[in-house]
Design an enzyme around this catalytic site. Sequence first.
Site, PDB file in Angstrom:
ATOM      1  N   GLU A 153       0.869  -1.182   0.000  1.00  0.00           N
ATOM      2  CA  GLU A 153       0.000   0.000   0.000  1.00  0.00           C
ATOM      3  C   GLU A 153       0.900   1.224   0.000  1.00  0.00           C
ATOM      4  OE1 GLU A 153      -3.292   1.169  -0.171  1.00  0.00           O
ATOM      5  OE2 GLU A 153      -2.129   3.008   0.018  1.00  0.00           O
ATOM      6  N   HIS A 178     -25.522  -0.912   0.123  1.00  0.00           N
ATOM      7  CA  HIS A 178     -26.661  -0.791  -0.783  1.00  0.00           C
ATOM      8  C   HIS A 178     -27.385  -2.130  -0.911  1.00  0.00           C
ATOM      9  CE1 HIS A 178     -25.512   3.152  -2.528  1.00  0.00           C
ATOM     10  NE2 HIS A 178     -24.291   2.753  -2.210  1.00  0.00           N
ATOM     11  N   LYS A 203     -25.892  12.613 -10.539  1.00  0.00           N
ATOM     12  CA  LYS A 203     -25.510  13.361  -9.335  1.00  0.00           C
ATOM     13  C   LYS A 203     -26.550  13.058  -8.270  1.00  0.00           C
ATOM     14  CE  LYS A 203     -23.435  16.815 -12.282  1.00  0.00           C
ATOM     15  NZ  LYS A 203     -23.731  16.116 -13.521  1.00  0.00           N
ATOM     16  N   SER A 244     -18.816   2.730  -6.902  1.00  0.00           N
ATOM     17  CA  SER A 244     -19.979   2.404  -6.089  1.00  0.00           C
ATOM     18  C   SER A 244     -20.838   1.380  -6.819  1.00  0.00           C
ATOM     19  CB  SER A 244     -20.777   3.685  -5.831  1.00  0.00           C
ATOM     20  OG  SER A 244     -21.644   3.485  -4.770  1.00  0.00           O
ATOM     21  N   CYS A 246     -15.927  15.449  22.533  1.00  0.00           N
ATOM     22  CA  CYS A 246     -17.098  15.426  21.625  1.00  0.00           C
ATOM     23  C   CYS A 246     -17.582  13.998  21.414  1.00  0.00           C
ATOM     24  CB  CYS A 246     -16.758  16.006  20.259  1.00  0.00           C
ATOM     25  SG  CYS A 246     -16.074  17.645  20.274  1.00  0.00           S
ATOM     26  N   CYS A 302     -15.870  19.559  17.362  1.00  0.00           N
ATOM     27  CA  CYS A 302     -14.694  20.455  17.351  1.00  0.00           C
ATOM     28  C   CYS A 302     -13.615  19.958  16.393  1.00  0.00           C
ATOM     29  CB  CYS A 302     -14.165  20.686  18.754  1.00  0.00           C
ATOM     30  SG  CYS A 302     -12.921  19.524  19.317  1.00  0.00           S
TER      31      CYS A 302
HETATM   32  C1  LIG Z   1     -18.158   9.771  -2.657  1.00  0.00           C
HETATM   33  C2  LIG Z   1     -18.261   8.273  -2.686  1.00  0.00           C
HETATM   34  C3  LIG Z   1     -19.298   7.639  -2.002  1.00  0.00           C
HETATM   35  C4  LIG Z   1     -19.414   6.247  -2.062  1.00  0.00           C
HETATM   36  N1  LIG Z   1     -20.394   5.640  -1.319  1.00  0.00           N
HETATM   37  C5  LIG Z   1     -20.480   4.289  -1.323  1.00  0.00           C
HETATM   38  C6  LIG Z   1     -21.447   3.644  -0.511  1.00  0.00           C
HETATM   39  O1  LIG Z   1     -22.161   4.274   0.264  1.00  0.00           O
HETATM   40  N2  LIG Z   1     -21.562   2.287  -0.626  1.00  0.00           N
HETATM   41  C7  LIG Z   1     -20.763   1.556  -1.469  1.00  0.00           C
HETATM   42  O2  LIG Z   1     -20.962   0.346  -1.562  1.00  0.00           O
HETATM   43  N3  LIG Z   1     -19.782   2.143  -2.187  1.00  0.00           N
HETATM   44  C8  LIG Z   1     -19.616   3.489  -2.117  1.00  0.00           C
HETATM   45  N4  LIG Z   1     -18.619   4.095  -2.828  1.00  0.00           N
HETATM   46  C9  LIG Z   1     -17.654   3.252  -3.573  1.00  0.00           C
HETATM   47  C10 LIG Z   1     -16.585   2.634  -2.636  1.00  0.00           C
HETATM   48  O3  LIG Z   1     -16.064   3.604  -1.774  1.00  0.00           O
HETATM   49  C11 LIG Z   1     -15.467   2.034  -3.500  1.00  0.00           C
HETATM   50  O4  LIG Z   1     -16.036   1.173  -4.421  1.00  0.00           O
HETATM   51  C12 LIG Z   1     -14.417   1.280  -2.688  1.00  0.00           C
HETATM   52  O5  LIG Z   1     -13.969   2.018  -1.591  1.00  0.00           O
HETATM   53  C13 LIG Z   1     -13.249   0.913  -3.602  1.00  0.00           C
HETATM   54  O6  LIG Z   1     -12.263   0.281  -2.849  1.00  0.00           O
HETATM   55  P1  LIG Z   1     -10.847  -0.082  -3.470  1.00  0.00           P
HETATM   56  O7  LIG Z   1     -10.154  -0.922  -2.467  1.00  0.00           O
HETATM   57  O8  LIG Z   1     -11.027  -0.618  -4.841  1.00  0.00           O
HETATM   58  O9  LIG Z   1     -10.121   1.322  -3.692  1.00  0.00           O
HETATM   59  P2  LIG Z   1      -9.264   2.225  -2.654  1.00  0.00           P
HETATM   60  O10 LIG Z   1      -9.907   2.339  -1.334  1.00  0.00           O
HETATM   61  O11 LIG Z   1      -8.979   3.516  -3.356  1.00  0.00           O
HETATM   62  O12 LIG Z   1      -7.924   1.397  -2.468  1.00  0.00           O
HETATM   63  C14 LIG Z   1      -6.955   1.294  -3.473  1.00  0.00           C
HETATM   64  C15 LIG Z   1      -5.610   1.451  -2.803  1.00  0.00           C
HETATM   65  O13 LIG Z   1      -4.577   1.184  -3.741  1.00  0.00           O
HETATM   66  C16 LIG Z   1      -3.465   1.973  -3.402  1.00  0.00           C
HETATM   67  N5  LIG Z   1      -2.600   2.061  -4.585  1.00  0.00           N
HETATM   68  C17 LIG Z   1      -2.889   2.610  -5.782  1.00  0.00           C
HETATM   69  N6  LIG Z   1      -1.863   2.475  -6.624  1.00  0.00           N
HETATM   70  C18 LIG Z   1      -0.887   1.827  -5.942  1.00  0.00           C
HETATM   71  C19 LIG Z   1       0.423   1.392  -6.281  1.00  0.00           C
HETATM   72  N7  LIG Z   1       0.959   1.624  -7.494  1.00  0.00           N
HETATM   73  N8  LIG Z   1       1.155   0.754  -5.336  1.00  0.00           N
HETATM   74  C20 LIG Z   1       0.656   0.530  -4.094  1.00  0.00           C
HETATM   75  N9  LIG Z   1      -0.581   0.930  -3.727  1.00  0.00           N
HETATM   76  C21 LIG Z   1      -1.342   1.563  -4.643  1.00  0.00           C
HETATM   77  C22 LIG Z   1      -4.065   3.288  -2.997  1.00  0.00           C
HETATM   78  O14 LIG Z   1      -3.203   4.039  -2.172  1.00  0.00           O
HETATM   79  C23 LIG Z   1      -5.349   2.849  -2.284  1.00  0.00           C
HETATM   80  O15 LIG Z   1      -5.195   2.812  -0.889  1.00  0.00           O
HETATM   81  C24 LIG Z   1     -18.483   5.489  -2.808  1.00  0.00           C
HETATM   82  C25 LIG Z   1     -17.441   6.131  -3.482  1.00  0.00           C
HETATM   83  C26 LIG Z   1     -17.315   7.506  -3.407  1.00  0.00           C
HETATM   84  C27 LIG Z   1     -16.184   8.186  -4.107  1.00  0.00           C
END
Ligand SMILES: Cc1cc2nc3c(=O)[nH]c(=O)nc-3n(C[C@H](O)[C@H](O)[C@H](O)COP(=O)(O)OP(=O)(O)OC[C@H]3O[C@@H](n4cnc5c(N)ncnc54)[C@H](O)[C@@H]3O)c2cc1C
Length: 579
Positions: free
Chosen positions: A110, A128, A334, A422, A490, A525
């Site tokens: 990471e 969801h 949106k 999402s 808080c 806070c």
């Molecule tokens: C505003 C918003 C609201 C959302 N609300 C919901 C919700 O309510 N319910 C729901 O189901 N989903 C929701 N989602 C979607 C959900 O958050 C994502 O689908 C999920 O968090 C994706 O997880 P991930 O592990 O793929 O990505 P990430 O959490 O981004 O993890 C990927 C990781 O890879 C690391 N990385 C990248 N490149 C490299 C590299 N070259 N070397 C080493 N590490 C690297 C990054 O640092 C990061 O930590 C929402 C998304 C957003 C933006």
Amino acid sequence: MKKIQKNIRQKINKEITCYEWHSSIVLEGIVDSWDDVVKAGKLAANKGYKGVVNKIEVKNLSIPDIKKPLLKDNYLHGKKVDVLIIGGGIIGCAIARELSKWDISILIIEKEEDLAMHTSSRNDGMIHPGILPKPGTKKAIFNVRGNKLYSKVTKELDVPFRRIGSLMLFEGNYMKLLLPYIKLRAKQNRVEGIQYLSADAIRKRVPAITKDISGGIFVPTTGILSPYKMTIAYGENAVLNGAEISFNTIALSMKKEHESIKAVQTNRGTIYPNLVINAAGVYSDKIAEMAGDQFFTIHPRKGQTIILDKKKGKLIDIVIAKSSLRKSTRSNTKGGGIVKTIDGNILVGPDAYEQPYREDYTTTRENIENIMKKHFPLIPQLSPKDVINYFAGIRAATYEEDFIVEKSEYVENLIHAAGIQSPGLASAPAIAEEIEKITINVLNDIQEVKPKENWNPIRKGIPQLNKMNKYERDRLIKERPDYGIIICRCEEISKGEIIDSIKSPIPAKSIDAIKRRVRPGMGRCQGGFCLPLVSKIIEEETELDMLSITKKGNKSQILSKETKEPDFDNEGGEASGDI
Ligand SMILES: Cc1cc2nc3c(=O)[nH]c(=O)nc-3n(C[C@H](O)[C@H](O)[C@H](O)COP(=O)(O)OP(=O)(O)OC[C@H]3O[C@@H](n4cnc5c(N)ncnc54)[C@H](O)[C@@H]3O)c2cc1C
């Protein structure tokens, strides 16, 4: 191909070229705006190709490179592992935990100093129900299965989870036209228990709701949890079962032989994995490109969300959103809504905007005001005065708008868990289950793979003082007097909780890492009172001195130099005022 190119040239720019590579469509050229880049990608999507590789550039726009860790050493040099997972978000951690059932070596790398520092901590924490995704898509399948799996996995990992249900609200009687459509979707996606409620029935359930509502659909399976606590719990259980995590470690390049990844170069040396899992969120297309397997492009889609004070949390105990036919058929709207959080706050949003930047989390006044204008009228007692903070997250959208959960077609030992936008949080347990199956299948061709005899699915979380009754508190404080010292007023967070987060299986060493585990600084806070006290506890419990304590790793030190002798003798939780 020619038809797609003609269409893009007519609608966007005459100079854009399209060609086929590895059964995907590649777009090249230069346009005037980012909107045109995204528009071109969308015009090429879902036209019979595996994916869209969008290499169109914007005139005079330079997009910053990935933010890299400052650390450089040889800590991992020469390390051999069975499975290398790139990315410590909810997806990488859930995969590591499922794979830790097997007698194999697992390493997560990471690039940040902790888990869940990108999208997995920047979302609404909503599990969801799975009505909105298009039937038959990976999103729909994994969302519905993931939602079900959360009942079991949150129990095993001791993560607070509640199925509070959601309401899809109708404004105006004509909206009832949506009813058969939503019922059909629910049936196709196998979402159980949905129910139409009249305006009166809704107001009985949520008295604070506006009188402008004409009815709506109640979906009982919608759940809420803390997305970062869930990610950390997955990571901790994986570590307790033998997986390793290397923080501040970025995958920079790969070396391949005969369509197989032989080595992954990082800022901490070269790793030699048998198999690589791409769980890199918004950078998952860049990881695919490193492996010579880029068949998709991530176009980052930002969402901004408002956090409201807990005192207004009492107004609702459910998730609510206005429905529209457009919203339920398009994934890039949106939309957003009002979400009660597991910790008692209310979240409002998010919105959705295309932007070229993958790590730009700034919020704007215009977006925040639009979110308030759109959603506050649903609960008339909400006011801008209730806002305690805002945040933004970036969705890892592909042009096909579906998850990519599969073995690479062209690289023998690469598996993608990519484009997880999402509902990626809701889908995580099901995505992990699927990736586990694929991984074991692929590994079986390379080496012998056996289940681990002593795999332990159980992980114990840190006690939450503010959720305990008087007797439970008294008992705990007698055993652990540090739980009797309140550090964050808080949120009512004790010194004991902070110490436990520092000494946990994945030790928290920065202000935000502690915040993600036990919440000091999450209240009204926002850390104004407790930040110096938390810093002092970090100094006492780790090898770090005051000046090297950071907010979130890298160069985010809070203090720059000592000005006078610190006075930390006051153990009672009073800030000394010296820092
Ligand atoms: C505003 C918003 C609201 C959302 N609300 C919901 C919700 O309510 N319910 C729901 O189901 N989903 C929701 N989602 C979607 C959900 O958050 C994502 O689908 C999920 O968090 C994706 O997880 P991930 O592990 O793929 O990505 P990430 O959490 O981004 O993890 C990927 C990781 O890879 C690391 N990385 C990248 N490149 C490299 C590299 N070259 N070397 C080493 N590490 C690297 C990054 O640092 C990061 O930590 C929402 C998304 C957003 C933006």
